[in-house]
Write a protein that holds these residues in place. Structure first.
Motif, PDB file in Angstrom:
ATOM      1  N   PRO A 154       0.900  -1.315   0.073  1.00 10.73           N
ATOM      2  CA  PRO A 154      -0.093   0.017   0.044  1.00 10.73           C
ATOM      3  C   PRO A 154       0.812   1.356  -0.154  1.00 10.73           C
ATOM      4  CG  PRO A 154      -0.999  -1.673   1.588  1.00 10.73           C
ATOM      5  CD  PRO A 154       0.283  -2.217   0.961  1.00 10.73           C
ATOM      6  N   ILE A 155       2.000   1.348   0.471  1.00 10.80           N
ATOM      7  CA  ILE A 155       2.915   2.471   0.452  1.00 10.80           C
ATOM      8  C   ILE A 155       3.216   2.572  -1.118  1.00 10.80           C
ATOM      9  CG2 ILE A 155       5.209   3.328   1.209  1.00 10.80           C
ATOM     10  CD1 ILE A 155       5.301   1.174   3.470  1.00 10.80           C
ATOM     11  N   GLY A 156       3.438   1.798  -1.776  1.00 13.43           N
ATOM     12  CA  GLY A 156       3.633   1.950  -3.296  1.00 13.43           C
ATOM     13  C   GLY A 156       2.389   2.544  -3.887  1.00 13.43           C
ATOM     14  N   LEU A 157       1.400   1.835  -3.649  1.00  7.26           N
ATOM     15  CA  LEU A 157      -0.020   2.221  -4.342  1.00  7.26           C
ATOM     16  C   LEU A 157      -0.236   3.657  -3.961  1.00  7.26           C
ATOM     17  CD1 LEU A 157      -1.957  -0.758  -3.442  1.00  7.26           C
ATOM     18  CD2 LEU A 157      -1.168  -0.098  -5.731  1.00  7.26           C
ATOM     19  N   PHE A 158      -0.149   4.161  -2.673  1.00 11.90           N
ATOM     20  CA  PHE A 158      -0.307   5.604  -2.237  1.00 11.90           C
ATOM     21  C   PHE A 158       0.614   6.516  -3.340  1.00 11.90           C
ATOM     22  CE2 PHE A 158       0.828   9.244   0.184  1.00 11.90           C
ATOM     23  CZ  PHE A 158      -0.391   9.880   0.441  1.00 11.90           C
ATOM     24  N   PHE A 159       1.911   6.332  -3.224  1.00  9.67           N
ATOM     25  CA  PHE A 159       2.606   7.208  -4.133  1.00  9.67           C
ATOM     26  C   PHE A 159       2.349   7.169  -5.609  1.00  9.67           C
ATOM     27  CE2 PHE A 159       5.543   6.980  -0.484  1.00  9.67           C
ATOM     28  CZ  PHE A 159       5.629   8.465  -0.157  1.00  9.67           C
ATOM     29  N   GLY A 160       1.828   5.858  -6.044  1.00 16.56           N
ATOM     30  CA  GLY A 160       1.575   5.824  -7.310  1.00 16.56           C
ATOM     31  C   GLY A 160       0.419   6.396  -7.805  1.00 16.56           C
ATOM     32  N   ARG A 161      -0.683   6.549  -6.966  1.00 16.07           N
ATOM     33  CA  ARG A 161      -1.820   7.214  -7.160  1.00 16.07           C
ATOM     34  C   ARG A 161      -1.598   8.462  -7.208  1.00 16.07           C
ATOM     35  NH1 ARG A 161      -3.932   3.279 -10.426  1.00 16.07           N
ATOM     36  NH2 ARG A 161      -4.797   1.584  -9.187  1.00 16.07           N
ATOM     37  N   LEU A 162      -0.943   9.131  -6.167  1.00 19.30           N
ATOM     38  CA  LEU A 162      -0.808  10.523  -6.346  1.00 19.30           C
ATOM     39  C   LEU A 162       0.058  11.111  -7.479  1.00 19.30           C
ATOM     40  CD1 LEU A 162       0.545  11.427  -2.747  1.00 19.30           C
ATOM     41  CD2 LEU A 162      -1.529  11.748  -3.493  1.00 19.30           C
ATOM     42  N   ALA A 163       0.861  10.133  -8.040  1.00 23.30           N
ATOM     43  CA  ALA A 163       1.607  10.518  -9.436  1.00 23.30           C
ATOM     44  C   ALA A 163       0.540  10.527 -10.390  1.00 23.30           C
ATOM     45  CB  ALA A 163       2.558   9.353  -9.678  1.00 23.30           C
ATOM     46  N   LEU A 208      -5.857   0.770   3.440  1.00 24.98           N
ATOM     47  CA  LEU A 208      -5.415  -0.748   3.411  1.00 24.98           C
ATOM     48  C   LEU A 208      -3.931  -0.908   4.115  1.00 24.98           C
ATOM     49  CD1 LEU A 208      -5.899  -3.413   2.208  1.00 24.98           C
ATOM     50  CD2 LEU A 208      -4.706  -2.658   0.110  1.00 24.98           C
ATOM     51  N   PHE A 209      -3.322   0.347   4.056  1.00 21.88           N
ATOM     52  CA  PHE A 209      -2.145  -0.077   5.113  1.00 21.88           C
ATOM     53  C   PHE A 209      -2.428  -0.171   6.396  1.00 21.88           C
ATOM     54  CE2 PHE A 209       1.451   2.017   7.405  1.00 21.88           C
ATOM     55  CZ  PHE A 209       2.411   1.084   6.955  1.00 21.88           C
ATOM     56  N   VAL A 210      -3.510   0.711   6.948  1.00 25.34           N
ATOM     57  CA  VAL A 210      -3.622   0.782   8.483  1.00 25.34           C
ATOM     58  C   VAL A 210      -4.217  -0.779   8.688  1.00 25.34           C
ATOM     59  CG1 VAL A 210      -5.474   1.826   9.967  1.00 25.34           C
ATOM     60  CG2 VAL A 210      -4.072   3.062   8.518  1.00 25.34           C
ATOM     61  N   SER A 213      -1.617  -3.380   8.757  1.00 25.54           N
ATOM     62  CA  SER A 213      -0.758  -3.191   9.945  1.00 25.54           C
ATOM     63  C   SER A 213      -1.438  -3.638  11.372  1.00 25.54           C
ATOM     64  CB  SER A 213      -0.164  -1.590  10.083  1.00 25.54           C
ATOM     65  OG  SER A 213       0.464  -1.131   8.803  1.00 25.54           O
ATOM     66  N   VAL A 214      -2.877  -3.292  11.334  1.00 22.51           N
ATOM     67  CA  VAL A 214      -3.456  -3.746  12.634  1.00 22.51           C
ATOM     68  C   VAL A 214      -3.528  -5.377  12.589  1.00 22.51           C
ATOM     69  CG1 VAL A 214      -5.844  -4.067  13.555  1.00 22.51           C
ATOM     70  CG2 VAL A 214      -4.932  -1.865  12.747  1.00 22.51           C
ATOM     71  N   LEU A 215      -3.602  -5.852  11.470  1.00 26.98           N
ATOM     72  CA  LEU A 215      -3.657  -7.533  11.284  1.00 26.98           C
ATOM     73  C   LEU A 215      -2.231  -7.819  11.739  1.00 26.98           C
ATOM     74  CD1 LEU A 215      -5.458  -8.253   7.988  1.00 26.98           C
ATOM     75  CD2 LEU A 215      -6.083  -8.726  10.349  1.00 26.98           C
ATOM     76  N   VAL A 216      -1.183  -7.327  11.570  1.00 31.05           N
ATOM     77  CA  VAL A 216       0.381  -7.804  11.693  1.00 31.05           C
ATOM     78  C   VAL A 216       0.791  -7.538  13.087  1.00 31.05           C
ATOM     79  CG1 VAL A 216       2.468  -7.128  11.264  1.00 31.05           C
ATOM     80  CG2 VAL A 216       1.176  -7.320   9.454  1.00 31.05           C
ATOM     81  N   TYR A 217       0.228  -6.227  13.713  1.00 31.42           N
ATOM     82  CA  TYR A 217       0.697  -5.987  15.013  1.00 31.42           C
ATOM     83  C   TYR A 217      -0.106  -6.271  16.113  1.00 31.42           C
ATOM     84  CZ  TYR A 217       4.785  -3.253  13.175  1.00 31.42           C
ATOM     85  OH  TYR A 217       6.168  -3.255  12.711  1.00 31.42           O
ATOM     86  N   ARG A 218      -1.517  -6.244  15.886  1.00 33.92           N
ATOM     87  CA  ARG A 218      -2.521  -6.581  16.822  1.00 33.92           C
ATOM     88  C   ARG A 218      -3.048  -7.943  16.664  1.00 33.92           C
ATOM     89  NH1 ARG A 218      -5.205  -8.022  20.155  1.00 33.92           N
ATOM     90  NH2 ARG A 218      -6.961  -7.106  21.280  1.00 33.92           N
ATOM     91  N   PHE A 219      -3.010  -8.514  15.862  1.00 36.47           N
ATOM     92  CA  PHE A 219      -3.665 -10.026  15.726  1.00 36.47           C
ATOM     93  C   PHE A 219      -2.378 -10.843  15.143  1.00 36.47           C
ATOM     94  CE2 PHE A 219      -7.247  -7.026  14.919  1.00 36.47           C
ATOM     95  CZ  PHE A 219      -8.259  -7.603  16.044  1.00 36.47           C
ATOM     96  N   LYS A 220      -1.286 -10.515  15.073  1.00 34.17           N
ATOM     97  CA  LYS A 220       0.001 -11.368  14.820  1.00 34.17           C
ATOM     98  C   LYS A 220      -0.344 -12.090  13.487  1.00 34.17           C
ATOM     99  CE  LYS A 220       1.947  -9.967  18.813  1.00 34.17           C
ATOM    100  NZ  LYS A 220       3.266  -9.156  18.748  1.00 34.17           N
ATOM    101  N   ALA A 221      -0.662 -11.329  12.531  1.00 31.91           N
ATOM    102  CA  ALA A 221      -1.073 -12.180  11.312  1.00 31.91           C
ATOM    103  C   ALA A 221       0.103 -12.880  10.490  1.00 31.91           C
ATOM    104  CB  ALA A 221      -1.950 -11.387  10.381  1.00 31.91           C
ATOM    105  N   LEU A 222       1.190 -12.416  10.881  1.00 29.29           N
ATOM    106  CA  LEU A 222       2.783 -13.050  10.202  1.00 29.29           C
ATOM    107  C   LEU A 222       2.629 -14.309  10.715  1.00 29.29           C
ATOM    108  CD1 LEU A 222       4.839 -10.152  10.034  1.00 29.29           C
ATOM    109  CD2 LEU A 222       3.469 -11.052   8.186  1.00 29.29           C
ATOM    110  N   GLY A 230      -3.407 -12.818   1.912  1.00 30.74           N
ATOM    111  CA  GLY A 230      -5.025 -13.028   1.312  1.00 30.74           C
ATOM    112  C   GLY A 230      -5.751 -11.680   1.759  1.00 30.74           C
ATOM    113  N   GLY A 231      -5.323 -11.028   2.995  1.00 27.51           N
ATOM    114  CA  GLY A 231      -6.240  -9.697   3.523  1.00 27.51           C
ATOM    115  C   GLY A 231      -5.737  -8.679   2.273  1.00 27.51           C
TER     116      GLY A 231
END
Length: 293
Positions: A154-163, A208-210, A213-222, A230-231
């Motif tokens: 999503p970081i790349g998508l954000f900058f790409g859409r701004l472009a 989508l980044f948020v 990130s919640v899945l990774v840090y709050r719910f240990k999705a990794l 999938g998310g």
């Protein structure tokens, strides 16, 4: 901005600056579009390394107390992802959205890339191939590689859409009643339109980044290989299909379907289906470090 229509925004030139001609080289315009790809690549690299450096996010097994791969692997992966994004994104745009370019102006398939014209879905295919080949070469677990990449995409998508917005391309449907509607210089009809590029930057990038990130840090999705991938696929597919309701419809669909279904929507269907399968598969299996029941 050069075009048939006076743009609603003309404070940002698509060309940041131009390197003057030196001998037979140049002049070389430095475009925001290219810089957006660079910012997305390095922003994604920073986030992947941050995830890799936090072993607690990945779960533990008797054999490893850290992430399943290291900085050297990530450096190699980023190089091939960069190639996959550019080659896949450009070929995807030509094949999915502008096929006639192949026989009408074939040289533009390569030279026109600096003016825009990239497909996310084509880039996704290129990145997937890069991940598969790099993971196989290093013996790394593919889904755990794709999870980190998905969390950073999503970081790349954000900058790409701004472009896209700065380039004045991929604009939205006509919406003269909206107070924030805009005109785009390249629009031959000169209508007030949805700034759909900004909608996508907000949803596909920030929101989508948020969520991931919640899945990774709050719910240990990794700790559940494939869950973040999938998310991401489901989230992007849903957000992109939603924004297609406000984006200028594609002309590649059969005439009977135009106005109802767009090419972007069609390409998102397999993404959502695959994402749902990966989420179901990840939730069904025990997390890394847990014993199966």
């Amino acid at each position: 901005m050069i075009g048939a229509c006076p743009a609603s925004f003309d404070l940002i030139d698509p060309v940041l600056f131009t390197i003057p001609k030196v001998w037979i080289i140049g002049p070389l315009p430095i475009r925001w579009y290219a810089l957006a790809y660079i910012a997305g690549l390095f922003g994604g690299l920073f986030w992947v390394l941050r995830l890799v450096g936090n072993g607690g996010l990945w779960g533990t097994t008797p054999k490893t107390q850290t992430a399943p791969y290291n900085r050297a692997f990530v450096d190699d992966l980023v190089l091939w992802i960069m190639i996959g994004v550019i080659v896949g994104g450009r070929l995807g745009y030509v094949l999915f959205y502008n096929t006639s370019m192949i026989w009408e102006t074939p040289v533009r398939v390569i030279t026109g890339i600096t003016d825009g014209g990239m497909s996310f879905h084509g880039g996704l295919i290129g990145v997937t191939l890069a991940m598969v080949l790099t993971a196989r070469a290093h013996g790394a677990p593919l889904l755990r590689v794709s999870d980190a990449v998905a969390a950073a995409t999503p970081i790349g998508l954000f900058f790409g859409r701004l472009a896209n917005f700065i380039n004045g391309e991929l604009w939205g449907r006509a919406a003269p009643e909206l107070p924030w509607a805009m005109r785009f210089a390249a629009d031959p009809t000169c209508q007030l339109r949805h700034p759909s590029q900004l909608y996508e930057a907000a949803l596909e990038g920030v929101v989508l980044f948020v969520i991931l990130s919640v899945l990774v840090y709050r719910f240990k999705a990794l700790t559940r290989p494939g869950l973040v991938t999938g998310g991401f696929l489901m989230g992007y597919g849903v957000f992109r299909a939603f924004v297609e309701l406000f984006r200028e419809p594609d002309r590649q669909m059969p005439e009977a379907l135009q106005g109802y279904v767009t090419m972007g929507m069609v390409l998102c269907i397999p993404m959502i289906a695959l994402g749902a399968y990966l989420v179901w598969r990840a939730r069904k299996a025990p997390a890394v470090g847990e014993r199966a029941a």
